[in-house]
Design an enzyme around this catalytic site. Structure first.
Site, PDB file in Angstrom:
ATOM      1  N   ARG A 170       0.830  -1.210   0.000  1.00 24.01           N
ATOM      2  CA  ARG A 170       0.000   0.000   0.000  1.00 24.01           C
ATOM      3  C   ARG A 170       0.868   1.264   0.000  1.00 24.01           C
ATOM      4  NH1 ARG A 170      -5.261  -0.169   2.166  1.00 24.01           N
ATOM      5  NH2 ARG A 170      -4.940   1.690   3.427  1.00 24.01           N
ATOM      6  N   ARG A 174       9.806   5.859  -3.212  1.00 20.39           N
ATOM      7  CA  ARG A 174      10.167   6.788  -4.285  1.00 20.39           C
ATOM      8  C   ARG A 174      11.603   7.256  -4.183  1.00 20.39           C
ATOM      9  NH1 ARG A 174       5.530  10.000  -2.481  1.00 20.39           N
ATOM     10  NH2 ARG A 174       3.698   9.121  -3.524  1.00 20.39           N
ATOM     11  N   ARG A 247      -8.950  -6.417  13.584  1.00 19.97           N
ATOM     12  CA  ARG A 247      -8.187  -5.598  14.510  1.00 19.97           C
ATOM     13  C   ARG A 247      -9.083  -4.454  14.948  1.00 19.97           C
ATOM     14  NH1 ARG A 247      -4.328  -7.419  17.266  1.00 19.97           N
ATOM     15  NH2 ARG A 247      -3.155  -5.453  17.331  1.00 19.97           N
ATOM     16  N   ARG A 278       0.095   5.496  16.602  1.00 22.00           N
ATOM     17  CA  ARG A 278       0.287   6.832  16.059  1.00 22.00           C
ATOM     18  C   ARG A 278      -0.518   7.846  16.855  1.00 22.00           C
ATOM     19  NH1 ARG A 278      -2.527   5.382  10.212  1.00 22.00           N
ATOM     20  NH2 ARG A 278      -4.507   4.717  11.087  1.00 22.00           N
ATOM     21  N   GLU A 304      -3.628   6.298  19.166  1.00 30.08           N
ATOM     22  CA  GLU A 304      -4.268   5.055  18.710  1.00 30.08           C
ATOM     23  C   GLU A 304      -3.542   3.849  19.279  1.00 30.08           C
ATOM     24  OE1 GLU A 304      -4.814   4.687  14.486  1.00 30.08           O
ATOM     25  OE2 GLU A 304      -5.517   6.763  14.319  1.00 30.08           O
ATOM     26  N   TYR A 352      -9.954  -4.978   3.067  1.00 30.04           N
ATOM     27  CA  TYR A 352      -9.248  -3.781   3.504  1.00 30.04           C
ATOM     28  C   TYR A 352      -9.462  -2.685   2.455  1.00 30.04           C
ATOM     29  CZ  TYR A 352      -5.202  -1.329   5.693  1.00 30.04           C
ATOM     30  OH  TYR A 352      -4.353  -0.457   6.336  1.00 30.04           O
ATOM     31  N   ASP A 354     -10.279   0.977   0.860  1.00 31.34           N
ATOM     32  CA  ASP A 354     -10.183   2.416   1.103  1.00 31.34           C
ATOM     33  C   ASP A 354     -11.547   3.029   0.777  1.00 31.34           C
ATOM     34  OD1 ASP A 354      -7.498   2.470   1.870  1.00 31.34           O
ATOM     35  OD2 ASP A 354      -6.811   2.542  -0.206  1.00 31.34           O
TER      36      ASP A 354
END
Ligand code: UDP
Length: 369
Positions: A170, A174, A247, A278, A304, A352, A354
């Protein structure tokens, strides 16, 4: 029958499906066990800040169709996700790019970075078989150890060697100086909050909140010709084949009397020792401004904590490992026999997804009707 569709769940899938059905002249009833619409994209106003109550949602898509559809219901701001990783106090840019490689290895050119990765990925021979091998083969062991391993094991509660490789794919890698977390043509946060966007999708629908489908299923089913079910697929079947694993996330949200806590919307804590995965500082999704464009003097943060789902918790992420995928296939076979029920969304399809994929799936599913 009073309604053409009973839609169980007022989240994004349910709301898009409802909109399409209404636009086609159908009568819909939308129910949700929560006392608000918008499912897990729900945002709540705190001191002018749109707080993402069930976790951060950053809209991004490559689909022109989805973008032109959803922008009918909200104007999007120019937010670009660029999380910062905090590894034991060292800060790194995400996703993995030239800023990250420079901080990690002191390399300056793309050629030097590529050489460093090439050298470190040599330990992986053959096709990566799990998340650990996939990660090392993408970015090398140093980055794996500092920025991936701890975070992933906290998030999923599983060893990286037991997780599927696709999860890490995901994230972009770069060789340019580009901190944009997503490779997407369009990205942003709906101005005014996700809740308002979903309310607009649902405009004209009959919505009943605080209604549990399972509390009186025959009564609800009797109201409509067809049911769109967006809850967990295993719950629909009374867990008769066993429970799928999810989860869950626990949020510790605080209102702080300071204007700026961490200077960014998301900081990922990638070491194993920090118990949270996070911290989200919600105001930065909207550049620290309220809906009128004024600076907000306070701030809201959410830590979290990731945990294994157990009955009674909110399910957030399906665990798409081999065991759960096999069990899902069995539930899917049962679902296919329910002629008048459509299973949709992250929980209904155990995927999963988006947000843009959810919208696309709902649009396509309604077209099939
Ligand atoms: N990930 C990581 N380190 C990070 C952020 C993400 O190793 O700092 C990995 C982790 O395995 C995670 C996956 O990348 O499960 C996907 O992350 P994403 O941000 O897409 O997850 P989400 O925002 O949906 O929780």
């Amino acid at each position: 029958m009073k309604y053409d569709y009973l839609i169980v769940g007022a989240g994004l899938y349910g709301a898009v499906f409802a909109r399409q059905a209404m636009d086609a002249g159908k009568k819909v009833l939308v129910i949700d066990r929560r006392n608000h619409v918008a499912g897990n994209v729900y945002t709540e106003d705190v001191e002018g800040i749109h707080v993402h109550r069930y976790g951060a949602h950053i809209f991004h898509t490559n689909s022109r169709r989805v973008w032109s559809y959803i922008t009918r219901f909200a104007e999007f701001n120019r937010f670009t996700n660029s999380p910062v990783a905090n590894y034991k106090g060292e800060l790194y840019s995400l996703p993995f790019n030239m800023y990250t490689f420079n901080k990690m290895w002191g390399v300056v050119t793309p050629e030097q970075a590529a050489a460093k990765i090439a050298e470190q990925r040599r330990e992986i021979t053959g096709e990566p078989r799990n998340l650990e091998e996939q990660a090392i083969s993408l970015v090398g062991r140093d980055i794996y150890e500092k920025l991936i391993k701890g975070y992933t094991e906290k998030q999923w509660g599983r060893d990286c060697r037991e997780l599927p490789a696709f999860i890490i794919k995901r994230l972009p890698v770069r060789l340019t100086f580009d901190n944009n977390y997503f490779n997407a043509l369009h990205q942003g946060i709906p101005m005014g909050g996700y809740t308002r966007m979903v309310e607009r999708l649902l405009r004209g629908a009959e919505v009943r909140l605080g209604c549990d489908y399972f509390a009186d299923r025959p009564r609800w089913d009797a109201l409509a010709d067809r049911v769109v079910y967006t809850g967990p697929i295993d719950a629909y079947f009374g867990y008769r084949l066993g429970t799928l694993e999810y989860r869950s996330v626990r949020f510790e949200t605080e209102l702080l009397d300071i204007p700026n806590f961490q200077g960014n919307a998301a900081v990922n804590y990638t070491d194993r020792e920090t118990p949270w995965t996070r911290i989200i500082e919600h105001k930065w999704f909207e550049f620290g401004k309220d809906d009128r464009g004024n600076d907000i003097p306070v701030t809201v943060i959410s830590r979290e904590y990731s945990s294994e789902w157990k009955p009674g918790d909110e399910p957030y992420y399906p665990v798409n490992d081999a065991k759960n995928s096999a069990l899902y296939q069995q539930y899917k076979a049962l679902a296919e026999q329910e002629r008048n029920v459509i299973f949709g969304g992250r929980l209904g399809e155990y995927r999963y997804y988006d947000m843009d994929q959810v919208i696309a799936a709902a649009l396509e599913r309604f077209e099939m009707e």
